[in-house]
Design a protein around this motif. Structure first.
Motif, PDB file in Angstrom:
ATOM      1  N   ILE A  44       0.731  -1.144  -0.066  1.00 41.21           N
ATOM      2  CA  ILE A  44      -0.034   0.084   0.026  1.00 41.21           C
ATOM      3  C   ILE A  44       0.833   1.291  -0.112  1.00 41.21           C
ATOM      4  N   SER A  45       0.457   2.005  -0.810  1.00 41.78           N
ATOM      5  CA  SER A  45       1.350   3.595  -0.926  1.00 41.78           C
ATOM      6  C   SER A  45       0.969   4.359   0.085  1.00 41.78           C
ATOM      7  N   SER A  46       1.779   5.468   0.037  1.00 42.68           N
ATOM      8  CA  SER A  46       1.457   6.525   1.241  1.00 42.68           C
ATOM      9  C   SER A  46       0.258   7.216   0.776  1.00 42.68           C
ATOM     10  N   GLY A  47      -0.406   7.117  -0.103  1.00 33.94           N
ATOM     11  CA  GLY A  47      -1.679   7.549  -0.827  1.00 33.94           C
ATOM     12  C   GLY A  47      -2.684   6.516  -0.721  1.00 33.94           C
ATOM     13  N   GLY A  48      -2.513   5.482  -0.172  1.00 34.54           N
ATOM     14  CA  GLY A  48      -3.306   4.507  -0.072  1.00 34.54           C
ATOM     15  C   GLY A  48      -3.874   3.603  -1.299  1.00 34.54           C
ATOM     16  N   ALA A  49      -3.129   3.545  -2.174  1.00 33.49           N
ATOM     17  CA  ALA A  49      -3.276   2.874  -3.291  1.00 33.49           C
ATOM     18  C   ALA A  49      -2.779   1.349  -2.985  1.00 33.49           C
ATOM     19  N   THR A  50      -3.403   0.237  -3.365  1.00 35.75           N
ATOM     20  CA  THR A  50      -3.222  -1.058  -3.125  1.00 35.75           C
ATOM     21  C   THR A  50      -3.024  -1.852  -4.159  1.00 35.75           C
ATOM     22  N   THR A  51      -2.064  -2.812  -4.000  1.00 34.97           N
ATOM     23  CA  THR A  51      -1.848  -3.742  -5.136  1.00 34.97           C
ATOM     24  C   THR A  51      -1.530  -5.170  -4.256  1.00 34.97           C
ATOM     25  N   TYR A  52      -2.227  -6.147  -4.863  1.00 40.28           N
ATOM     26  CA  TYR A  52      -2.525  -7.786  -4.261  1.00 40.28           C
ATOM     27  C   TYR A  52      -1.721  -8.628  -5.421  1.00 40.28           C
ATOM     28  N   GLY A  53      -1.281  -9.594  -4.763  1.00 40.35           N
ATOM     29  CA  GLY A  53      -0.836 -10.773  -5.767  1.00 40.35           C
ATOM     30  C   GLY A  53      -1.871 -11.538  -6.288  1.00 40.35           C
ATOM     31  N   ASP A  54      -1.901 -12.232  -7.113  1.00 40.03           N
ATOM     32  CA  ASP A  54      -3.099 -12.732  -7.865  1.00 40.03           C
ATOM     33  C   ASP A  54      -3.675 -13.859  -6.898  1.00 40.03           C
ATOM     34  N   SER A  55      -3.017 -14.492  -6.248  1.00 42.00           N
ATOM     35  CA  SER A  55      -3.295 -15.684  -5.392  1.00 42.00           C
ATOM     36  C   SER A  55      -4.174 -15.174  -4.217  1.00 42.00           C
ATOM     37  N   VAL A  56      -3.851 -13.931  -3.586  1.00 42.45           N
ATOM     38  CA  VAL A  56      -4.642 -13.617  -2.447  1.00 42.45           C
ATOM     39  C   VAL A  56      -5.709 -12.529  -2.545  1.00 42.45           C
ATOM     40  N   LYS A  57      -6.001 -12.176  -4.088  1.00 39.53           N
ATOM     41  CA  LYS A  57      -7.046 -11.095  -4.509  1.00 39.53           C
ATOM     42  C   LYS A  57      -8.451 -11.684  -4.048  1.00 39.53           C
TER      43      LYS A  57
END
Length: 119
Positions: free
Chosen positions: A51-64
């Motif tokens: 998660i970035s300082s601005g709140g943008a999130t990224t997830y691995g495909d296996s945990v989405k």
């Protein structure tokens, strides 16, 4: 000196939930991106979420759809809510972060916390 300290790992049955926490200590630390990766006993490494300082999130495909990352900027903390856990989620989970401390760039990780999901 910046330290990342994880907590919340443990043993859970498949289908259960766990919540991991990680807090960055250091009076002058400013965290930009913070997240989690995991490493299996076979040394397979996978980025779980960040998660970035601005709140943008990224997830691995296996945990989405199963895991949710959040952060508390006031505490320099990040949390990982893990639901519908599967045996293949078993791994050591490491918190990592980048930012700055005392005017110098910082990149580091914690010591890890074990998550074991039984079938």
């Amino acid at each position: 000196q910046v330290r990342l300290v994880e907590s919340g790992g443990g043993l859970v049955q498949a289908g259960g939930s766990l919540r991991l926490s990680c807090e960055a200590s250091g009076s002058t630390v400013r965290i930009n991106t913070i997240g989690w990766y995991r490493q299996t006993p076979e040394k397979r490494r996978e980025t779980v979420a960040e998660i970035s300082s601005g709140g943008a999130t990224t997830y691995g495909d296996s945990v989405k759809g199963r895991f949710t990352i959040s952060r508390d900027n006031a505490k320099n903390a990040v949390y990982l809510q893990m639901n519908s856990l599967k045996p293949e989620d078993s791994a050591v989970y490491y918190c990592y972060a980048d930012g700055s401390s005392n005017g110098h760039a910082y990149t580091g990780r914690g010591l890890g916390t074990q998550v074991t999901v039984s079938s």
